[in-house]
Design an enzyme around this catalytic site. Structure first.
Site, short mmCIF file in Angstrom:
data_model
loop_
_atom_site.label_atom_id
_atom_site.label_comp_id
_atom_site.label_asym_id
_atom_site.label_seq_id
_atom_site.Cartn_x
_atom_site.Cartn_y
_atom_site.Cartn_z
N LYS A 3 0.88 -1.34 -0.10
CA LYS A 3 0.01 -0.04 -0.07
C LYS A 3 1.03 1.38 -0.03
O LYS A 3 0.66 2.15 -0.91
CB LYS A 3 -1.07 -0.08 1.38
N ASN A 29 1.44 4.16 -3.16
CA ASN A 29 1.24 5.36 -3.05
C ASN A 29 2.37 6.24 -3.32
O ASN A 29 2.45 7.23 -4.01
CB ASN A 29 0.37 5.86 -1.86
N CYS A 79 -3.78 11.15 1.25
CA CYS A 79 -3.21 9.86 1.30
C CYS A 79 -1.64 10.34 0.95
O CYS A 79 -0.72 9.89 1.67
CB CYS A 79 -3.74 8.90 0.25
N LYS A 111 0.49 12.13 3.24
CA LYS A 111 0.74 11.37 4.74
C LYS A 111 1.58 10.21 4.52
O LYS A 111 2.52 9.71 5.18
CB LYS A 111 -0.39 11.26 5.35
C1 UDX Z 1 -4.84 8.18 -3.89
C2 UDX Z 1 -4.52 7.12 -4.67
O1 UDX Z 1 -4.67 7.11 -6.05
C3 UDX Z 1 -5.28 5.88 -4.28
O2 UDX Z 1 -4.78 4.76 -4.66
C4 UDX Z 1 -5.26 5.89 -2.54
O3 UDX Z 1 -5.90 4.67 -2.09
C5 UDX Z 1 -5.51 7.09 -1.98
O4 UDX Z 1 -4.64 8.17 -2.44
P1 UDX Z 1 -6.56 10.26 -4.15
O5 UDX Z 1 -5.63 10.94 -2.96
O6 UDX Z 1 -7.92 10.07 -3.77
O7 UDX Z 1 -5.98 8.62 -4.38
O8 UDX Z 1 -6.46 11.12 -5.23
P2 UDX Z 1 -5.42 10.82 -6.61
O9 UDX Z 1 -6.44 10.90 -7.88
O10 UDX Z 1 -4.55 9.67 -6.66
O11 UDX Z 1 -4.51 12.28 -6.79
C6 UDX Z 1 -3.89 12.72 -5.73
C7 UDX Z 1 -3.24 14.12 -6.08
O12 UDX Z 1 -2.49 13.98 -7.21
C8 UDX Z 1 -4.16 15.03 -6.41
O13 UDX Z 1 -3.89 16.23 -5.99
C9 UDX Z 1 -4.16 15.11 -7.98
O14 UDX Z 1 -4.49 16.34 -8.42
C10 UDX Z 1 -2.77 14.96 -8.22
N1 UDX Z 1 -2.51 14.22 -9.57
C11 UDX Z 1 -2.80 12.89 -9.77
C12 UDX Z 1 -1.48 15.05 -10.36
O15 UDX Z 1 -1.08 16.12 -10.01
N2 UDX Z 1 -1.26 14.51 -11.62
C13 UDX Z 1 -1.82 13.09 -11.95
O16 UDX Z 1 -1.39 12.61 -13.19
C14 UDX Z 1 -2.74 12.40 -11.11
#
Ligand code: UDX
Length: 432
Positions: A207, A211, A263, A266
């Site tokens: 996990k 991430n 996520c 942290k």
């Molecule tokens: C993430 C993980 O994807 C997921 O598998 C885990 O269980 C929880 O954390 P989440 O935090 O909900 O999910 O959002 P995610 O869609 O992953 O985006 C995280 C951050 O990265 C956002 O601020 C998003 O804007 C940014 N991001 C994401 C980018 O800047 N570029 C990208 O290509 C993808």
């Protein structure tokens, strides 16, 4: 199967209602009686597309039961999922496991026959060992097994990610536990989900490593975007060109303001603490954390240079302030650094976000929430597209700002440079 989810936050509520939707009887337990009462009257405390419907359907079918009676839920269930929060500790780095350990003690006191206890919360490697020790102090070993089954749900896509996961990861050395969890997930496995089992610590580390790697991909492309801006290259071409290599893959290579959310920030910090604990320096992840934090300062300088260093009394509009679209979550959003900075430098900041007013900005005297987009953009000197909500993708900027000299800083590269130039806009973006 009868299962119980302890913690009705993001992970517990979404996973619980989705497990119920697979035909299981699910107890969703929370110590906060106010929260339980809200859920029992269909007031869902989190913003997740499709969640209201799936909760209502399964609640009315009596497959989903909201209660603060942990004892009854534990006694009635075969599998008990720990879904409580593991926020960053006060030391601003390690995961705070106090809620996990508190719940483990409570579960132990109610074990009346063999139970499988599963951590779904994101927990550092070896947490399962610690939970086992806590329960062993109160119950004999034959009465329980502790396994790991981390979630991989993205905010805004959580139900889809539950129903169509790339993989289901389960950590246990006990064949009976693996069989039980495999049958719980059977409906998803039948639809093509990979069921992967390893030992408990392995599942815990998968996990964090996943991430941390995704955060690394984002920080990597964000730094490449900086180089693109200096070398006249379009970062989107670089992302596409790189992504065609199946070993790299095109997803999570979109340059943006900096990653945020509950996520990545942290989990990247927590895994470096685990590394230090085991005297293994995770230097790449440490540099990802620094790169992401430095990026927000870099964006402040970009905003200043777009306004020729004249921020005072300027009207600056933020379209979107959440860390990503389709959520109301502000955790670690880059707007939490950008907007206060601009406010402290005497700009007037107006923001519009489809998920509504944000209490995070209420203490800043010249930061104003607008409940509609035109009001937020009217007579603005600079419009910043911070979050890529769908409704920001086809805007007539001259019309909504009524300012022929409007400047636009598109932090999500929603528009084409060529078209914006042709319409006479002063348009800035990321890595292009
Ligand atoms: C993430 C993980 O994807 C997921 O598998 C885990 O269980 C929880 O954390 P989440 O935090 O909900 O999910 O959002 P995610 O869609 O992953 O985006 C995280 C951050 O990265 C956002 O601020 C998003 O804007 C940014 N991001 C994401 C980018 O800047 N570029 C990208 O290509 C993808």
């Amino acid at each position: 199967m009868k299962i119980c989810m302890i913690g009705t936050g993001y992970v517990g509520l979404v996973s619980g209602s989705c497990f119920a939707d697979l035909g299981n009887t699910v107890y969703c337990v929370d110590k906060d009686i106010k929260k339980i009462n809200m859920l029992n009257s269909f007031q869902i405390p989190i913003y997740e597309p499709g969640l209201n419907e799936i909760v209502k359907k399964n609640y009315l079918a009596k497959r989903l039961i909201f209660t603060n009676n942990l004892k009854k839920a534990v006694i009635s269930s075969d599998i008990i999922f720990i879904c409580v929060g593991t926020p960053t500790s006060k030391n601003n780095k390690s995961a705070d496991l106090q809620f996990v350990f508190k719940v483990a003690k409570e579960i132990a006191s109610h074990i009346n026959k063999f139970k499988i206890i599963v951590t779904k919360s994101t927990v550092p490697v070896s947490t399962g060992d610690k939970i086992e020790k806590i329960i062993l102090k109160r119950k004999k070993r034959s009465l329980f097994e502790v396994a790991s089954n981390p979630e991989f749900l993205r905010e805004g896509e959580a139900i889809r990610d539950f129903r169509f996961p790339d993989r289901i990861i389960v950590g246990s050395d006990n064949k009976k536990v693996l069989r039980k969890l495999e049958s719980l997930y059977e409906p998803l496995i039948k639809k093509g989900a990979n069921f992967f089992s390893t030992n408990r610590r392995g599942a815990e580390l998968i996990k964090y490593a996943s991430n941390a790697f995704l955060a690394t991909k984002i920080s990597f492309i964000n730094e490449i975007a900086n180089l693109c801006e200096k070398t006249g290259v379009n970062v989107e071409d670089v992302s596409l060109g790189m992504g065609l290599d199946k070993r790299i893959g095109g997803r999570f290579l979109r340059a943006g303001p900096a990653y945020g959310g509950s996520c990545f920030p942290k989990d990247t910090k927590a895994i470096t603490v685990t590394g230090d604990l085991y005297k293994t320096n995770l230097s790449i992840i440490k540099s990802v954390i620094k790169s992401n934090s430095d990026r927000k300062k870099l964006l402040v300088n970009r905003i200043k240079s777009i306004l020729s260093n004249k921020i005072k009394n300027k009207k600056i509009t933020f379209l979107g302030v959440t860390f990503k679209p389709n959520t109301d979550d502000m955790r670690e959003s880059s707007s939490l650094l950008l907007i206060p900075y601009l406010n402290n430098n005497r700009a007037k900041v107006y923001y519009y976000d489809p998920s509504g007013f944000k209490k995070e900005f209420s203490r800043y005297k010249s930061v104003y929430f607008c409940d509609n987009l035109s009001k937020a953009c009217n007579n603005s000197d600079l419009i910043i597209i911070h979050t890529e909500w769908d409704e920001f993708k086809t805007l007539d900027f001259k019309k909504i700002s009524k300012n022929s000299k409007i400047k636009i800083f598109d932090m999500r590269n929603l528009y084409s440079h060529k078209k914006m130039k042709k319409n006479g806009y002063s348009y800035y973006s990321i890595g292009r």
